[in-house]
Design an enzyme around this catalytic site. Structure first.
Site, PDB file in Angstrom:
ATOM      1  N   THR A  60       0.823  -1.214   0.000  1.00  0.00           N
ATOM      2  CA  THR A  60       0.000   0.000   0.000  1.00  0.00           C
ATOM      3  C   THR A  60       0.857   1.264   0.000  1.00  0.00           C
ATOM      4  O   THR A  60       1.997   1.247   0.506  1.00  0.00           O
ATOM      5  CB  THR A  60      -0.890  -0.008   1.265  1.00  0.00           C
ATOM      6  OG1 THR A  60      -1.536   1.253   1.380  1.00  0.00           O
ATOM      7  CG2 THR A  60      -0.084  -0.239   2.540  1.00  0.00           C
ATOM      8  N   ASP A  61       0.271   2.358  -0.475  1.00  0.00           N
ATOM      9  CA  ASP A  61       0.986   3.640  -0.425  1.00  0.00           C
ATOM     10  C   ASP A  61       1.100   4.170   1.005  1.00  0.00           C
ATOM     11  O   ASP A  61       1.890   5.081   1.273  1.00  0.00           O
ATOM     12  CB  ASP A  61       0.309   4.688  -1.325  1.00  0.00           C
ATOM     13  CG  ASP A  61      -1.138   4.988  -0.948  1.00  0.00           C
ATOM     14  OD1 ASP A  61      -1.681   4.352  -0.019  1.00  0.00           O
ATOM     15  OD2 ASP A  61      -1.733   5.872  -1.599  1.00  0.00           O
ATOM     16  N   GLU A  62       0.312   3.605   1.927  1.00  0.00           N
ATOM     17  CA  GLU A  62       0.317   4.137   3.308  1.00  0.00           C
ATOM     18  C   GLU A  62       1.653   3.934   4.008  1.00  0.00           C
ATOM     19  O   GLU A  62       1.926   4.578   5.019  1.00  0.00           O
ATOM     20  CB  GLU A  62      -0.813   3.502   4.126  1.00  0.00           C
ATOM     21  CG  GLU A  62      -2.178   3.824   3.561  1.00  0.00           C
ATOM     22  CD  GLU A  62      -3.326   3.601   4.525  1.00  0.00           C
ATOM     23  OE1 GLU A  62      -3.087   3.460   5.734  1.00  0.00           O
ATOM     24  OE2 GLU A  62      -4.465   3.564   4.052  1.00  0.00           O
ATOM     25  N   LYS A  96       2.166  -3.212   7.385  1.00  0.00           N
ATOM     26  CA  LYS A  96       2.433  -3.425   5.953  1.00  0.00           C
ATOM     27  C   LYS A  96       3.889  -3.053   5.642  1.00  0.00           C
ATOM     28  O   LYS A  96       4.559  -3.725   4.852  1.00  0.00           O
ATOM     29  CB  LYS A  96       1.484  -2.585   5.096  1.00  0.00           C
ATOM     30  CG  LYS A  96       0.040  -3.048   5.089  1.00  0.00           C
ATOM     31  CD  LYS A  96      -0.183  -4.430   4.478  1.00  0.00           C
ATOM     32  CE  LYS A  96       0.025  -4.469   2.991  1.00  0.00           C
ATOM     33  NZ  LYS A  96      -0.366  -5.799   2.425  1.00  0.00           N
TER      34      LYS A  96
HETATM   35  P1  NAD Z   1      -9.712  -7.194   2.175  1.00  0.00           P
HETATM   36  O1  NAD Z   1      -9.731  -6.913   3.633  1.00  0.00           O
HETATM   37  O2  NAD Z   1     -10.932  -6.903   1.357  1.00  0.00           O
HETATM   38  O3  NAD Z   1      -9.359  -8.728   1.929  1.00  0.00           O
HETATM   39  C1  NAD Z   1      -8.370  -9.400   2.670  1.00  0.00           C
HETATM   40  C2  NAD Z   1      -8.529 -10.886   2.429  1.00  0.00           C
HETATM   41  O4  NAD Z   1      -7.497 -11.558   3.135  1.00  0.00           O
HETATM   42  C3  NAD Z   1      -9.863 -11.453   2.909  1.00  0.00           C
HETATM   43  O5  NAD Z   1     -10.414 -12.309   1.938  1.00  0.00           O
HETATM   44  C4  NAD Z   1      -9.476 -12.219   4.156  1.00  0.00           C
HETATM   45  O6  NAD Z   1     -10.327 -13.327   4.426  1.00  0.00           O
HETATM   46  C5  NAD Z   1      -8.060 -12.661   3.829  1.00  0.00           C
HETATM   47  N1  NAD Z   1      -7.272 -12.932   5.028  1.00  0.00           N
HETATM   48  C6  NAD Z   1      -7.134 -12.129   6.117  1.00  0.00           C
HETATM   49  N2  NAD Z   1      -6.343 -12.723   7.023  1.00  0.00           N
HETATM   50  C7  NAD Z   1      -5.954 -13.917   6.492  1.00  0.00           C
HETATM   51  C8  NAD Z   1      -5.119 -14.978   6.943  1.00  0.00           C
HETATM   52  N3  NAD Z   1      -4.534 -14.935   8.142  1.00  0.00           N
HETATM   53  N4  NAD Z   1      -4.905 -16.031   6.125  1.00  0.00           N
HETATM   54  C9  NAD Z   1      -5.520 -16.077   4.900  1.00  0.00           C
HETATM   55  N5  NAD Z   1      -6.327 -15.120   4.429  1.00  0.00           N
HETATM   56  C10 NAD Z   1      -6.544 -14.046   5.220  1.00  0.00           C
HETATM   57  O7  NAD Z   1      -8.450  -6.417   1.607  1.00  0.00           O
HETATM   58  P2  NAD Z   1      -8.256  -5.646   0.223  1.00  0.00           P
HETATM   59  O8  NAD Z   1      -8.746  -4.275   0.361  1.00  0.00           O
HETATM   60  O9  NAD Z   1      -8.735  -6.498  -0.890  1.00  0.00           O
HETATM   61  O10 NAD Z   1      -6.648  -5.573   0.190  1.00  0.00           O
HETATM   62  C11 NAD Z   1      -5.888  -6.650  -0.341  1.00  0.00           C
HETATM   63  C12 NAD Z   1      -4.419  -6.313  -0.239  1.00  0.00           C
HETATM   64  O11 NAD Z   1      -4.143  -5.126  -0.963  1.00  0.00           O
HETATM   65  C13 NAD Z   1      -3.949  -6.056   1.189  1.00  0.00           C
HETATM   66  O12 NAD Z   1      -2.663  -6.602   1.327  1.00  0.00           O
HETATM   67  C14 NAD Z   1      -3.907  -4.534   1.298  1.00  0.00           C
HETATM   68  O13 NAD Z   1      -2.936  -4.129   2.236  1.00  0.00           O
HETATM   69  C15 NAD Z   1      -3.530  -4.152  -0.114  1.00  0.00           C
HETATM   70  N6  NAD Z   1      -4.005  -2.836  -0.564  1.00  0.00           N
HETATM   71  C16 NAD Z   1      -5.315  -2.487  -0.448  1.00  0.00           C
HETATM   72  C17 NAD Z   1      -5.753  -1.265  -0.948  1.00  0.00           C
HETATM   73  C18 NAD Z   1      -7.201  -0.846  -0.875  1.00  0.00           C
HETATM   74  O14 NAD Z   1      -7.517   0.301  -1.225  1.00  0.00           O
HETATM   75  N7  NAD Z   1      -8.131  -1.695  -0.452  1.00  0.00           N
HETATM   76  C19 NAD Z   1      -4.837  -0.400  -1.567  1.00  0.00           C
HETATM   77  C20 NAD Z   1      -3.504  -0.793  -1.654  1.00  0.00           C
HETATM   78  C21 NAD Z   1      -3.096  -2.029  -1.166  1.00  0.00           C
HETATM   79  O1  DAU Z   2      -4.147   4.013   0.469  1.00  0.00           O
HETATM   80  C1  DAU Z   2      -4.375   2.641   0.402  1.00  0.00           C
HETATM   81  C2  DAU Z   2      -5.213   2.197   1.580  1.00  0.00           C
HETATM   82  O2  DAU Z   2      -6.530   2.686   1.361  1.00  0.00           O
HETATM   83  C3  DAU Z   2      -5.227   0.692   1.774  1.00  0.00           C
HETATM   84  O3  DAU Z   2      -3.930   0.253   2.062  1.00  0.00           O
HETATM   85  C4  DAU Z   2      -6.194   0.293   2.881  1.00  0.00           C
HETATM   86  O4  DAU Z   2      -6.246  -1.126   2.974  1.00  0.00           O
HETATM   87  C5  DAU Z   2      -7.558   0.849   2.547  1.00  0.00           C
HETATM   88  O5  DAU Z   2      -8.477   0.533   3.568  1.00  0.00           O
HETATM   89  C6  DAU Z   2      -7.493   2.347   2.327  1.00  0.00           C
HETATM   90  O6  DAU Z   2      -7.197   3.041   3.579  1.00  0.00           O
HETATM   91  P1  DAU Z   2      -7.946   4.404   3.992  1.00  0.00           P
HETATM   92  O7  DAU Z   2      -7.851   4.553   5.450  1.00  0.00           O
HETATM   93  O8  DAU Z   2      -7.502   5.526   3.135  1.00  0.00           O
HETATM   94  O9  DAU Z   2      -9.447   4.003   3.515  1.00  0.00           O
HETATM   95  P2  DAU Z   2     -10.873   4.214   4.218  1.00  0.00           P
HETATM   96  O10 DAU Z   2     -11.892   3.821   3.191  1.00  0.00           O
HETATM   97  O11 DAU Z   2     -10.951   3.578   5.550  1.00  0.00           O
HETATM   98  O12 DAU Z   2     -10.946   5.781   4.422  1.00  0.00           O
HETATM   99  C7  DAU Z   2     -10.795   6.689   3.322  1.00  0.00           C
HETATM  100  C8  DAU Z   2     -10.846   8.092   3.877  1.00  0.00           C
HETATM  101  O13 DAU Z   2     -12.193   8.361   4.325  1.00  0.00           O
HETATM  102  C9  DAU Z   2      -9.968   8.319   5.093  1.00  0.00           C
HETATM  103  O14 DAU Z   2      -9.463   9.630   5.050  1.00  0.00           O
HETATM  104  C10 DAU Z   2     -10.909   8.164   6.289  1.00  0.00           C
HETATM  105  C11 DAU Z   2     -12.229   8.672   5.734  1.00  0.00           C
HETATM  106  N1  DAU Z   2     -13.449   8.031   6.266  1.00  0.00           N
HETATM  107  C12 DAU Z   2     -13.516   6.676   6.255  1.00  0.00           C
HETATM  108  C13 DAU Z   2     -14.643   6.036   6.733  1.00  0.00           C
HETATM  109  C14 DAU Z   2     -14.724   4.524   6.747  1.00  0.00           C
HETATM  110  C15 DAU Z   2     -14.516   8.823   6.718  1.00  0.00           C
HETATM  111  O15 DAU Z   2     -14.465  10.059   6.684  1.00  0.00           O
HETATM  112  N2  DAU Z   2     -15.618   8.171   7.168  1.00  0.00           N
HETATM  113  C16 DAU Z   2     -15.737   6.817   7.223  1.00  0.00           C
HETATM  114  O16 DAU Z   2     -16.779   6.302   7.675  1.00  0.00           O
END
Ligand code: NAD
Ligand code: DAU
Length: 352
Positions: free
Chosen positions: A133-135, A162
């Site tokens: 992730t970019d975080e 991460k």
């Molecule tokens: P998600 O939470 O939707 O899915 C995570 C999956 O991992 C689920 O299916 C869960 O059951 C599985 N999991 C969790 N713990 C596990 C374990 N111990 N063993 C096996 N499986 C397990 O997550 P996502 O949003 O799809 O993110 C996927 C990946 O991409 C993560 O590594 C996250 O850090 C990265 N990522 C997410 C975002 C985003 O915006 N969602 C952006 C950048 C990177």
């Molecule tokens: O940048 C990549 C990341 O983006 C991933 O690595 C994470 O897995 C993914 O969850 C996401 O993280 P964020 O914290 O940016 O996403 P989230 O959807 O939780 O929140 C987006 C923004 O909105 C953040 O500034 C918090 C705000 N927010 C979020 C929720 C859930 C609100 O204002 N209200 C809310 O109810």
């Protein structure tokens, strides 16, 4: 690269399910093994359309379970890993950091060990792809972008876990010669996104006329990318990324949270036939997230220049498609919010 046997972890989650679908459909010559623990975030309903494909296998297991993981490597002669399994929600990491250390750090190292042992130094044709992730880069102020050279500065327990996992992947490359690629992506949006995250949560609440909780002043900025474009980037990096390299992935698409929520309200009002401005009245400012990162923005020029990847659609188009998907799949939303999606696994897999 014909006939690969790819272990995809976390394939029942949001991004993982898009990656699994893309690989199963695009590469019938590959075996795709989806290993997922099916935590609250894992939902096999996300993969109904490909679950019977001949090149697809689902395994319910924990990436922290070394024995189970080793068995999968052996049984399927795994030659590549695309590792997405993680605890992914920042708010949950604030209430339960250890769950993030367990899955994101211990789980990743368990997978790295399994790959190292199974491949036993015969690394030709092997690849460990870590999805991050970019975080990990921390938080930006008003200017600048995260590049692959930006020093790590994680600010939440999620991003710290991460960042640690990224360091372990690189350490295994440096110490044992494990062939790896790594990517750091910005915020994804699209179908099958668990409604604890901003966009699906707002869509779900707007449709139900519930309050729209905006943290703080809504001034935080995120850089949004359509999930299928992330899956396409992962495909590109998996096949053409250079061993040992990192690629930033992003959509050149920064939005202040409050502007994004207002845009969503307008789109939803139009689609639901509500009068303009109706849903905006649901906006409720709530207590800010602890340690809330102000701004993320990705410089994706490396992957664009070196691998030719670019986002395929505009944000406006992606958001329309996303809202349309949720409105056409309210059953999915209802199952996820009620927990009924868990029954699907029981029915589907205990009956076999
Ligand atoms: P998600 O939470 O939707 O899915 C995570 C999956 O991992 C689920 O299916 C869960 O059951 C599985 N999991 C969790 N713990 C596990 C374990 N111990 N063993 C096996 N499986 C397990 O997550 P996502 O949003 O799809 O993110 C996927 C990946 O991409 C993560 O590594 C996250 O850090 C990265 N990522 C997410 C975002 C985003 O915006 N969602 C952006 C950048 C990177
Ligand atoms: O940048 C990549 C990341 O983006 C991933 O690595 C994470 O897995 C993914 O969850 C996401 O993280 P964020 O914290 O940016 O996403 P989230 O959807 O939780 O929140 C987006 C923004 O909105 C953040 O500034 C918090 C705000 N927010 C979020 C929720 C859930 C609100 O204002 N209200 C809310 O109810």
């Amino acid at each position: 690269m014909s006939g690969r046997s790819i272990l995809i972890t976390g394939g029942a989650g949001f991004i993982g399910s898009h990656v699994v679908r893309r690989f199963v459909r695009t590469y019938p010559q590959y075996r795709i093994v989806n290993l997922d623990l099916l935590t609250y975030a894992g939902n096999l309903e996300n993969l109904r359309d490909i679950e019977d494909a001949p090149n697809y296998t689902f395994i319910k297991a924990d990436i922290c379970d070394a024995e189970a993981v080793a068995k999968v490597f052996q049984e399927f002669a795994v030659d590549s890993v695309i590792h997405l399994a993680a605890e992914s929600h920042v708010d949950r990491s604030i209430t339960d950091p250890l769950a993030f250390v367990r899955t994101n750090v211990f789980g990743t190292v368990t997978l790295l060990n399994a790959a190292r042992e199974a491949w036993a130094g015969a690394f030709e044709g092997k690849r460990f792809y870590h999805v991050s992730t970019d975080e990990v880069y921390g938080s930006l102020h008003d200017d600048g972008f995260f590049t692959e050279e930006t020093p790590y500065d994680p600010q939440s327990p999620y991003s710290a876990s991460k960042a640690a996992s990224d360091h372990f992947v690189r350490a295994y490359g440096n110490t044992y010669g494990l062939p790896f690629v790594l990517s750091n992506c910005s915020n994804n949006y699209g179908s099958h996104h668990f409604p604890e995250k901003l966009i699906p949560l707002m869509i779900n609440n707007i449709r139900q006329n519930k309050p729209l909780p905006v943290y703080g002043q809504g001034a935080n900025v995120r850089d949004w990318l359509w999930v299928e474009d992330h899956a396409a980037a992962i495909d590109t990096i998996f096949h053409r990324g250079v061993n040992g390299e990192t690629y930033n992935i992003g959509g050149h698409n920064e939005w202040k949270n409050i502007d994004l929520v207002k845009l969503l309200c307008a789109v939803m009002d139009r689609k639901l036939g509500r009068a303009e401005g109706t849903s905006e009245q649901l906006i409720t400012y709530v207590k800010d997230r602890a340690g809330h990162d102000l701004r993320y923005a990705i410089d994706a020029s490396k992957i664009e220049r070196e691998l030719g990847w670019r986002p395929s659609i505009t944000f406006e188009e992606g958001l329309e498609r996303t809202v349309d998907w949720y409105l056409a799949n309210t059953e999915w939303l209802d199952h996820v919010t009620s927990g009924a999606y868990r029954d699907y696994y029981e029915n589907q897999y205990t009956a076999r």
